[in-house]
Write a protein that holds these residues in place. Sequence first.
Motif, PDB file in Angstrom:
ATOM      1  N   THR A 170      22.577  39.231  18.177  1.00 23.77           N
ATOM      2  CA  THR A 170      21.821  40.777  18.427  1.00 23.77           C
ATOM      3  C   THR A 170      21.417  40.744  19.840  1.00 23.77           C
ATOM      4  N   LEU A 171      20.739  41.902  20.133  1.00 18.66           N
ATOM      5  CA  LEU A 171      20.323  42.110  21.540  1.00 18.66           C
ATOM      6  C   LEU A 171      19.253  41.181  21.820  1.00 18.66           C
ATOM      7  N   ARG A 172      18.310  40.878  20.885  1.00 16.96           N
ATOM      8  CA  ARG A 172      17.269  40.017  21.001  1.00 16.96           C
ATOM      9  C   ARG A 172      17.856  38.251  21.350  1.00 16.96           C
ATOM     10  N   ALA A 173      18.573  38.171  20.564  1.00 19.86           N
ATOM     11  CA  ALA A 173      19.384  36.901  21.068  1.00 19.86           C
ATOM     12  C   ALA A 173      20.128  36.677  22.160  1.00 19.86           C
ATOM     13  N   LEU A 174      20.759  37.777  22.631  1.00 19.92           N
ATOM     14  CA  LEU A 174      21.429  37.761  23.901  1.00 19.92           C
ATOM     15  C   LEU A 174      20.202  37.752  25.126  1.00 19.92           C
ATOM     16  N   PHE A 175      19.149  38.438  24.759  1.00 14.13           N
ATOM     17  CA  PHE A 175      18.189  38.311  26.003  1.00 14.13           C
ATOM     18  C   PHE A 175      17.442  36.976  25.925  1.00 14.13           C
ATOM     19  N   GLU A 176      17.185  36.432  24.706  1.00  8.93           N
ATOM     20  CA  GLU A 176      16.770  35.023  24.620  1.00  8.93           C
ATOM     21  C   GLU A 176      17.438  33.752  25.565  1.00  8.93           C
ATOM     22  N   THR A 206      20.222  34.634  27.879  1.00  6.78           N
ATOM     23  CA  THR A 206      19.874  34.993  29.306  1.00  6.78           C
ATOM     24  C   THR A 206      18.708  34.496  30.000  1.00  6.78           C
ATOM     25  N   ASN A 207      17.478  34.550  29.295  1.00 13.07           N
ATOM     26  CA  ASN A 207      16.299  34.149  29.779  1.00 13.07           C
ATOM     27  C   ASN A 207      16.080  32.518  29.716  1.00 13.07           C
ATOM     28  N   LEU A 208      16.737  31.937  28.741  1.00 11.39           N
ATOM     29  CA  LEU A 208      16.978  30.509  28.957  1.00 11.39           C
ATOM     30  C   LEU A 208      17.578  30.046  30.264  1.00 11.39           C
ATOM     31  N   GLU A 209      18.915  30.665  30.442  1.00  6.42           N
ATOM     32  CA  GLU A 209      19.604  30.408  31.667  1.00  6.42           C
ATOM     33  C   GLU A 209      18.996  30.589  32.860  1.00  6.42           C
ATOM     34  N   ASP A 245       7.332  37.338  36.694  1.00 12.22           N
ATOM     35  CA  ASP A 245       7.685  37.849  35.187  1.00 12.22           C
ATOM     36  C   ASP A 245       8.737  37.003  34.691  1.00 12.22           C
ATOM     37  N   PHE A 246       8.391  36.027  33.855  1.00 15.45           N
ATOM     38  CA  PHE A 246       9.363  35.051  33.234  1.00 15.45           C
ATOM     39  C   PHE A 246       9.653  35.532  32.003  1.00 15.45           C
ATOM     40  N   ALA A 263       3.566  34.662  21.023  1.00 13.60           N
ATOM     41  CA  ALA A 263       4.628  33.929  21.836  1.00 13.60           C
ATOM     42  C   ALA A 263       6.083  34.667  21.786  1.00 13.60           C
ATOM     43  N   LEU A 264       6.466  34.356  23.018  1.00  9.00           N
ATOM     44  CA  LEU A 264       8.012  34.994  23.135  1.00  9.00           C
ATOM     45  C   LEU A 264       8.913  33.831  23.605  1.00  9.00           C
ATOM     46  N   PHE A 265       9.784  33.541  23.089  1.00  4.98           N
ATOM     47  CA  PHE A 265      10.726  32.711  23.566  1.00  4.98           C
ATOM     48  C   PHE A 265       9.940  31.116  24.205  1.00  4.98           C
ATOM     49  N   LEU A 266       9.184  31.036  23.137  1.00  6.76           N
ATOM     50  CA  LEU A 266       8.405  29.623  23.491  1.00  6.76           C
ATOM     51  C   LEU A 266       9.489  28.436  23.953  1.00  6.76           C
ATOM     52  N   SER A 267      10.520  28.303  23.432  1.00  5.75           N
ATOM     53  CA  SER A 267      11.260  27.045  23.881  1.00  5.75           C
ATOM     54  C   SER A 267      11.511  27.284  25.471  1.00  5.75           C
ATOM     55  N   ASN A 268      11.891  28.638  25.836  1.00  4.37           N
ATOM     56  CA  ASN A 268      12.290  28.735  27.026  1.00  4.37           C
ATOM     57  C   ASN A 268      11.099  28.243  27.993  1.00  4.37           C
ATOM     58  N   TYR A 269       9.978  28.911  27.685  1.00  4.45           N
ATOM     59  CA  TYR A 269       8.695  28.653  28.347  1.00  4.45           C
ATOM     60  C   TYR A 269       8.408  27.252  28.622  1.00  4.45           C
ATOM     61  N   ALA A 270       8.698  26.518  27.766  1.00  2.94           N
ATOM     62  CA  ALA A 270       8.642  24.977  27.448  1.00  2.94           C
ATOM     63  C   ALA A 270       9.401  24.080  28.567  1.00  2.94           C
ATOM     64  N   LEU A 271      10.481  24.779  29.242  1.00  8.46           N
ATOM     65  CA  LEU A 271      11.274  24.114  30.230  1.00  8.46           C
ATOM     66  C   LEU A 271      10.347  23.754  31.301  1.00  8.46           C
TER      67      LEU A 271
END
Length: 172
Positions: A1-7, A9-12, A32-33, A46-54
């Motif tokens: 999905t588009l959301r999964a792709l965005f997540e 990309t955000n992680l990278e 703006d993360f 929360a939005l993409f909490l595991s990415n924030y946790a990095l």
Amino acid sequence: TLRALFERTNLEEMRIVVNAAANTRNAILAGDFNNGPAKPATNVTALFLSNYALAQASGFSDPYADRPTATCTFCTDNPINVAVFRGSGVLYNNEFLDHIFVKDAEFTVNAALTKRVFTEVVVPISSAMDVPLSDHYGVQVTLSRTSGAGGAAHVSAVLCYLLVSILVMGVL
């Protein structure tokens, strides 16, 4: 999905930014993360909490989001967001998307001066409507240096999405 792709990309992107400062003893990451923690007490989702946790796992604190009374930086009541999303069918939430991450053993955060800023509606876009500077509200964190060769110093970092995208800088 588009959301999964965005997540993904955000992680990278988070990995790139956090790794750029990994070997820096004193660093500020501001921007703006597009990710952040939940804070139910102030209605923040929360939005993409595991990415924030990095950032936290790499030794960074988030002085604004850590405040018990912190409220969203991307908000459903911002007049710009209301105008953009009204009738679009797009669902959005109150979120912490904008952060000033601090990794620094020589500075202390001045909690009294850590706050959300640029919430005022100051930009006239029509005779009937004024809006804030951005669709994201800003964040201010003030740090005080209490040790080191430079003696006492103060650094105030202010982030407004309109003015700053992503900034990685060593501090003193």
